[in-house]
Design a protein around this motif. Structure first.
Motif, short mmCIF file in Angstrom:
data_model
loop_
_atom_site.label_atom_id
_atom_site.label_comp_id
_atom_site.label_asym_id
_atom_site.label_seq_id
_atom_site.Cartn_x
_atom_site.Cartn_y
_atom_site.Cartn_z
N GLU A 599 0.82 -1.20 0.00
CA GLU A 599 0.00 0.00 0.00
C GLU A 599 0.87 1.26 0.00
N ILE A 600 1.92 1.25 0.75
CA ILE A 600 2.81 2.42 0.80
C ILE A 600 3.48 2.65 -0.55
N GLY A 608 -1.06 12.50 -3.22
CA GLY A 608 -2.08 12.32 -2.20
C GLY A 608 -1.95 11.06 -1.41
N GLY A 609 -0.97 10.23 -1.68
CA GLY A 609 -0.77 9.00 -0.92
C GLY A 609 -1.61 7.86 -1.45
N TYR A 629 5.93 3.19 -8.69
CA TYR A 629 7.09 2.68 -7.97
C TYR A 629 6.87 1.19 -7.72
N LEU A 630 7.77 0.37 -8.20
CA LEU A 630 7.70 -1.06 -7.97
C LEU A 630 8.97 -1.50 -7.25
N PRO A 674 5.17 -8.06 -6.93
CA PRO A 674 6.05 -7.00 -6.42
C PRO A 674 5.26 -5.93 -5.67
N LEU A 675 5.94 -5.24 -4.81
CA LEU A 675 5.32 -4.14 -4.07
C LEU A 675 4.95 -3.02 -5.03
N GLY A 676 3.77 -2.50 -4.86
CA GLY A 676 3.29 -1.44 -5.72
C GLY A 676 2.29 -1.89 -6.74
N VAL A 677 2.15 -3.21 -6.92
CA VAL A 677 1.16 -3.74 -7.86
C VAL A 677 -0.22 -3.76 -7.22
#
Length: 899
Positions: A599-600, A608-609, A629-630, A674-677
């Motif tokens: 989520e981050i 806006g996050g 960002y991945l 991956p993170l960000g997906v």
């Protein structure tokens, strides 16, 4: 006149007879055809020479005994011709031009190319018109002008000189000398044309004899070399040209004279009287022959090509300069390394532009000084009256062996730091940002040097020097402009490399500052780590690792890789690493940590996050504007008491495990997204690690490069981990040495941990029933355990804090209570119960009888907290071990501070 036979050309004697040839070269009779015959007392031809046969086309057999008037004179002129013949036979001389006509039987011979002894226009297919006179003397009476309307029907005109003679018997006779008038007129025309060409030619014209002496020059030649045309008669080539050039021309003249082969566009160099300027001429030489075909000299036709040579030289220089600029554009700036870019400049200029060259860059620029060293029209603050700011010689090239680059006491070695004297041309070039010509010193092989400042974006970054040795052409204005352009191109590339180096160093500093400082420590684990950044030609990556101590002598091991390069990737890595450490303090499960990180990561590219990113994902027109960002990450939590490790993976490479006596293997951990997906949960895998087992977490730079695919790299890693040594640091070095880690294409992070679980005597574990007596038992268990560990200074504090936590568990928790003491680098006390409600610290009022227990725990312990478990919660506190200099806090003072 002797008639000695000689060689004749086919054009001169079609019949092959050598009658017309004479031995003296240059005789007039080689060009004028003269014939003779004699007339007897009876007025008839009694002698007919061979030349007369050639001129009139009649043999002696046909001519002797004939009346010349009847045979050759036209009908309308015979009367006057007879009168003249009578006068001649009376002893009078006579000279005149007489039209003549061949006898009827010979007229058909005119097709052979001769008409009445006069050549016809055979080349054009036109013969002489027999109906008109072509020369003077139309009348036999000496009238050399044809009368109007008169038709002679003549085939030619002959100029006759009649000389009276006497026979042996005393009778009057005559000898006639005949010359073809047409031949005379042709010679006259040729002489006029030759005079016009020779005298009016805009080119220099000379005639040289066989001794290579000047016989005649035209006015143009005399104008250039001075004097009148007769002033040059008898001179030789050495009187006009320098000796080496004259010797070369003389040899060429002799060859032309001997072989007859013409020479065209031969270039010679010399000077003219009254001037030191070097002139260039293009000359054509050919051999000249006499009428007999014998060589009599050489004709020399010269053209001044000085201006043309200068224009050609300028054009050649322009082409060379354009070629150098094209080559510079293709070769300079292919690297982001300052020294390499400087060497590329020298590779282009030596030897194509100069014989020697060097590049000096400001030392401050090479060291990363942000202050501009020199600006146009200003003086650097680093310069003083003693000389320029410090420069380093970063590149040098020479096309001349064993030759110092500059005139001076000693050449500057490559890599040396030096200063230029304040009053030198080099310092002047650096101060003014304008090129300077460095004067050459006597006795030095260098004759011309250009000191060119390297200017990029109005900032002087260094100095380029170009030198030419003696024998080469000195630098001109065009060369100066080219040198400035080449130096400017190299300066821009060097400045770009400087900016890239600065950004790369900043990103690297940022990245290193976010990595664990020094050698990480963890309870129950031996840790070793390595981080290798990419080379200077590649931007810094987003690889990171971390070792986070968790409550209960547990440790979190993290390795991640942000996709992308540069400062952006380094900043994103820092944000994710900070988020990981924050989430780890919440003591979440590995899968929950990765979900929160996902989520981050999704919110990093949106101002806006996370919520704004979620909104933008629903609206495609806004989703394209957000930056993605991945990252990949593997998160593991190791419990040193149970020696169990829980893994969660977000698209990262699998961890490697080496158990004692077993081959290395890759742990089967579901990779996940991956993170960000976003959108996919993460799975956990729990593995029990035996004592002495070794765990390896790494990034893809360790096992993948352009030359080695991923599968090959993973197999190489397992091979390097087989049979590890006892020292974990040595194992790290061995892995990096065995694998291809010098490609520099990507960052490399390697984190290795060897399992060293807590011994059984370092753990105290008790279960307490839910009754008030359990508080006292807990204090007794704690006292006894601390005495066995020789930690008597901690007994009072530990008993107080244990009683507080057990009391809270009895009042607010559920189920049975569990007490556990752990001894490693610190003392940890844990109280377990089945309740899910987390304790909350609050500030008690002065009148409250309770509510101060957790405050007391916070005051007396180094740290405390609570975490959820599968069966409830755990409340813990941690005390530092006594080191002899300091002891635990006084409980009495802590209690009094609460009031």
């Amino acid at each position: 006149m002797s008639e000695k036979p000689a060689k004749a050309t086919a054009s001169e004697d079609p019949s092959g007879d050598a009658t017309w040839q004479s031995s003296p070269p240059g005789s007039i009779y080689d060009y004028i055809k003269v014939a003779s015959f004699s007339i007897g007392p009876d007025g008839l031809i009694d002698q007919w020479s061979r030349r007369a046969e050639q001129l009139f086309g009649l043999s002696a057999r046909d001519a002797v005994g004939k009346d010349p008037i009847e045979a050759f004179v036209p009908d309308d002129l015979r009367e006057s011709g007879r009168r003249k013949m009578a006068e001649i036979l009376d002893g009078r001389e006579w000279t005149g031009a007489v039209p003549f006509r061949l006898p009827a039987q010979r007229r058909g011979d005119s097709d052979a190319g001769q008409v009445g002894g006069v050549e016809s226009d055979a080349g054009s297919g036109r013969a002489t018109d027999p109906g008109r006179a072509t020369g003077p003397g139309a009348a036999a009476g000496g009238d050399s002008t044809p009368r109007k309307g008169r038709a002679y029907g003549a085939d030619g005109i002959a100029e006759i000189y009649v000389m009276p003679t006497e026979t042996e018997s005393g009778e009057q006779a005559a000898v006639c000398i005949v010359v073809d008038v047409r031949t005379l007129r042709r010679i006259e025309t040729d002489l006029a044309a030759s005079q016009a060409i020779f005298g009016q030619s805009p080119f220099g014209f000379l005639l040289l004899d066989t001794d290579l002496r000047v016989r005649r020059v035209n006015k143009r030649f005399a104008t250039v070399f001075g004097g009148d045309v007769d002033h040059h008669r008898g001179r030789g080539v050495h009187d006009y040209l320098p000796r080496p050039e004259a010797d070369r021309v003389t040899a060429t003249l002799r060859r032309v004279l001997e072989t007859g082969e013409a020479v065209t566009e031969m270039l010679i160099t010399g000077t003219v009287p009254g001037s030191l300027e070097r002139r260039h001429w293009s000359i054509n030489l050919y051999r000249v022959h006499s009428g007999t075909g014998r060589p009599i000299g050489i004709a020399w036709l010269g053209t001044d090509v000085t201006a043309r040579r200068a224009a050609a030289r300028e054009a050649a220089h322009a082409r060379r300069n354009l070629a150098l600029l094209n080559e510079a554009g293709a070769r300079i700036g292919n690297s982001l390394d300052l020294e390499t870019t400087a060497r590329e400049l020298l590779d282009v200029t030596v030897p194509g532009f100069c014989d020697l060259a060097s590049v000096d860059l400001y030392q401050g620029l090479l060291e990363g000084d942000e202050t501009p060293t020199g600006v146009w029209g200003t003086t650097s603050r680093q310069e003083s009256a003693t000389g320029s700011a410090a420069l380093r010689r970063v590149a040098f090239a020479s096309a001349v062996a064993d030759t110092p680059y500059m005139a001076g006491p000693a050449p500057v070695a490559a890599g040396a730091v030096h200063h230029y004297p304040f009053n030198s041309a080099h310092a002047e070039a650096l101060r003014t940002a304008r090129p300077q010509l460095v004067p050459a010193e006597d006795g030095n092989l260098i004759q011309s040097t250009l000191a060119v400042p390297m200017v990029a974006h109005d900032t002087v970054v260094g100095l380029a020097q170009f030198s030419r040795t003696k024998g080469s052409e000195p630098f001109g204005e065009r060369d100066r402009a080219l040198a400035v352009e080449l130096a400017a191109r190299a300066a821009v590339c060097i400045d770009n490399a400087r900016l890239y180096r600065r950004e790369h160093q900043r990103a690297l500093i940022l990245q290193r500052s976010l990595l664990p400082p020094g050698a990480p420590e963890a309870a129950g684990l031996d840790i070793a780590c390595r981080y290798l950044p990419g080379n200077a030609a590649t931007e810094v990556g987003g690889d990171w690792f971390d070792v986070i101590e968790l409550p209960g002598h547990r440790t979190a091991l993290v390795v991640g890789d942000v996709m992308g390069r540069g400062l952006r990737a380094a900043v994103a890595m820092g944000e994710l690493r900070t988020a990981v450490r924050t989430l780890a303090l919440l003591d979440l499960e590995p899968a929950e940590v990765l979900s929160a990180l996902d989520e981050i990561a999704r919110g990093l590219g949106t101002p806006g996050g996370v919520r704004q990113a979620t909104r933008a994902a629903r609206q495609s027109q806004h989703a394209d504007l957000s930056e993605v960002y991945l990252a990949t990450c593997v998160y593991a939590v190791y419990d040193s008491v149970t020696r169990r490790c829980t893994f969660a993976n977000a698209g990262h490479l699998p961890p490697a495990l080496v158990e004692p006596g077993e081959p290395a293997l890759m742990l089967d951990v579901p990779p996940g997204m991956p993170l960000g997906v976003g959108g996919e949960p993460f799975e956990e895998v729990e593995v029990e690690l035996p004592e002495g087992a070794m765990l390896a977490l790494y990034t893809d730079g360790l096992v993948e490069s352009r030359d080695h695919p991923l599968d090959e790299g993973l197999q190489a890693l397992l091979g390097a981990l087989a049979d590890p040594g006892p020292a974990l640091e040595d194992v790290c070095d061995h892995v990096l040495g065995a694998l291809d880690t010098h490609h520099g294409e990507d960052d490399i992070a390697l984190l290795m941990a060897r399992v060293q679980g807590l011994p059984a005597d370092a753990v105290g574990d008790w279960t307490l029933p839910r009754e008030p007596r359990s508080v006292g038992r807990a204090r007794e268990y704690a006292r006894a355990q601390l005495l066995s560990w020789d930690l008597e200074p901690l007994i009072d504090t530990t008993e107080l804090l244990v009683s507080e936590l057990v009391t809270n568990a009895l009042r607010y928790g559920e189920g049975e209570i569990r007490l556990r003491l752990l001894l490693d680098r610190t003392l940890v006390c844990e109280v377990w119960d089945a309740g899910l409600v987390q304790p909350r610290r609050r500030r008690a009022r002065v009148t409250d009888e309770g509510g101060r227990g957790l405050q007391l725990v916070g005051l007396l312990s180094a740290s405390w907290g609570s975490r959820r478990t599968h069966r409830g919660k755990t409340v813990w506190f941690e005390l530092p071990l006594p080191d002899g200099d300091s002891g635990p806090g006084d409980p009495t003072e802590a209690l009094l501070s609460l009031f």
